[in-house]
Design a protein around this motif. Sequence first.
Motif, short mmCIF file in Angstrom:
data_model
loop_
_atom_site.label_atom_id
_atom_site.label_comp_id
_atom_site.label_asym_id
_atom_site.label_seq_id
_atom_site.Cartn_x
_atom_site.Cartn_y
_atom_site.Cartn_z
N SER A 1 72.49 7.46 18.03
CA SER A 1 71.91 8.73 18.47
C SER A 1 72.05 8.82 19.99
O SER A 1 72.50 7.85 20.63
N ARG A 2 71.73 9.97 20.55
CA ARG A 2 71.83 10.11 22.00
C ARG A 2 70.83 11.15 22.49
O ARG A 2 70.40 12.04 21.75
N ASP A 3 70.53 11.02 23.76
CA ASP A 3 69.69 11.99 24.46
C ASP A 3 70.52 12.49 25.64
O ASP A 3 70.69 11.77 26.63
N ASN A 4 71.08 13.67 25.52
CA ASN A 4 71.98 14.18 26.55
C ASN A 4 71.27 14.36 27.89
O ASN A 4 71.88 14.17 28.94
N ALA A 5 70.01 14.72 27.84
CA ALA A 5 69.25 14.92 29.08
C ALA A 5 69.08 13.61 29.84
O ALA A 5 68.94 13.61 31.07
N LYS A 6 69.07 12.51 29.11
CA LYS A 6 68.89 11.19 29.74
C LYS A 6 70.20 10.42 29.87
O LYS A 6 70.19 9.27 30.30
N ASN A 7 71.31 11.03 29.47
CA ASN A 7 72.62 10.35 29.52
C ASN A 7 72.55 8.99 28.83
O ASN A 7 73.08 7.99 29.33
N THR A 8 71.92 8.96 27.70
CA THR A 8 71.65 7.70 27.01
C THR A 8 72.07 7.79 25.55
O THR A 8 71.83 8.81 24.89
N ALA A 9 72.67 6.71 25.07
CA ALA A 9 72.97 6.56 23.65
C ALA A 9 72.18 5.38 23.13
O ALA A 9 71.90 4.42 23.86
N TYR A 10 71.84 5.45 21.86
CA TYR A 10 71.06 4.40 21.21
C TYR A 10 71.80 3.91 19.98
O TYR A 10 72.57 4.64 19.37
N LEU A 11 71.53 2.68 19.60
CA LEU A 11 72.05 2.15 18.35
C LEU A 11 70.90 1.44 17.65
O LEU A 11 70.47 0.36 18.08
N GLN A 12 70.37 2.09 16.61
CA GLN A 12 69.32 1.48 15.80
C GLN A 12 69.99 0.65 14.73
O GLN A 12 70.76 1.17 13.93
N MET A 13 69.69 -0.63 14.73
CA MET A 13 70.33 -1.56 13.80
C MET A 13 69.27 -2.13 12.86
O MET A 13 68.35 -2.82 13.31
N ASN A 14 69.40 -1.80 11.59
CA ASN A 14 68.46 -2.29 10.58
C ASN A 14 69.18 -3.20 9.59
O ASN A 14 70.40 -3.22 9.53
N SER A 15 68.40 -3.94 8.82
CA SER A 15 68.96 -4.85 7.81
C SER A 15 70.06 -5.71 8.40
O SER A 15 71.15 -5.85 7.82
N LEU A 16 69.78 -6.30 9.54
CA LEU A 16 70.80 -7.08 10.24
C LEU A 16 71.21 -8.31 9.45
O LEU A 16 70.39 -8.93 8.74
N LYS A 17 72.47 -8.66 9.58
CA LYS A 17 73.05 -9.80 8.89
C LYS A 17 73.62 -10.78 9.93
O LYS A 17 73.97 -10.37 11.03
N PRO A 18 73.76 -12.04 9.57
CA PRO A 18 74.39 -12.99 10.51
C PRO A 18 75.77 -12.52 10.99
O PRO A 18 76.14 -12.79 12.13
N ASP A 19 76.50 -11.83 10.12
CA ASP A 19 77.82 -11.32 10.51
C ASP A 19 77.75 -10.25 11.60
O ASP A 19 78.78 -9.90 12.18
N ASP A 20 76.57 -9.73 11.87
CA ASP A 20 76.42 -8.74 12.94
C ASP A 20 76.31 -9.41 14.31
O ASP A 20 76.28 -8.71 15.33
N THR A 21 76.23 -10.72 14.33
CA THR A 21 76.14 -11.44 15.60
C THR A 21 77.37 -11.18 16.46
O THR A 21 78.50 -11.39 16.02
N ALA A 22 77.14 -10.70 17.67
CA ALA A 22 78.24 -10.32 18.56
C ALA A 22 77.67 -9.87 19.89
O ALA A 22 76.46 -9.67 20.03
#
Length: 120
Positions: free
Chosen positions: A69-90
């Motif tokens: 998601s992003r907030d254009n007024a704040k020049n910010t992007a977000y990444l909500q990561m749920n159900s994380l797995k060991p393979d997501d390690t990076a």
Amino acid sequence: VQLQASGGGLVQAGGSLRLSCVASGSIFSINDMNWYRQAPGKEREPVANITRGHSTNYADSVKGRFTISRDNAKNTAYLQMNSLKPDDTAVYSCNADVVVPGYRSSRWFWGQGTQVTVSS
């Protein structure tokens, strides 16, 4: 223009994290913003993309678990990561296609990475 990624950390499998990517400096507007990740010994791969109009795309490996998601007024992007797995390690990093005042075309800028470690 600088991009600052944050929010990484150590989490158990099944847990959640929320990453942020803040762009600062001389910015007129931002087109696409992307998240990438690079695991040890592997090439960097795209994770998620979001346009200025909030259209999104995801890598198949994270669909249904990650939300960009992003907030254009704040020049910010977000990444909500749920159900994380060991393979997501990076190391997760972001980039943005920025329109800088006084320039006719946009340029891509990268932020530094933030480490995400998922334990089993």
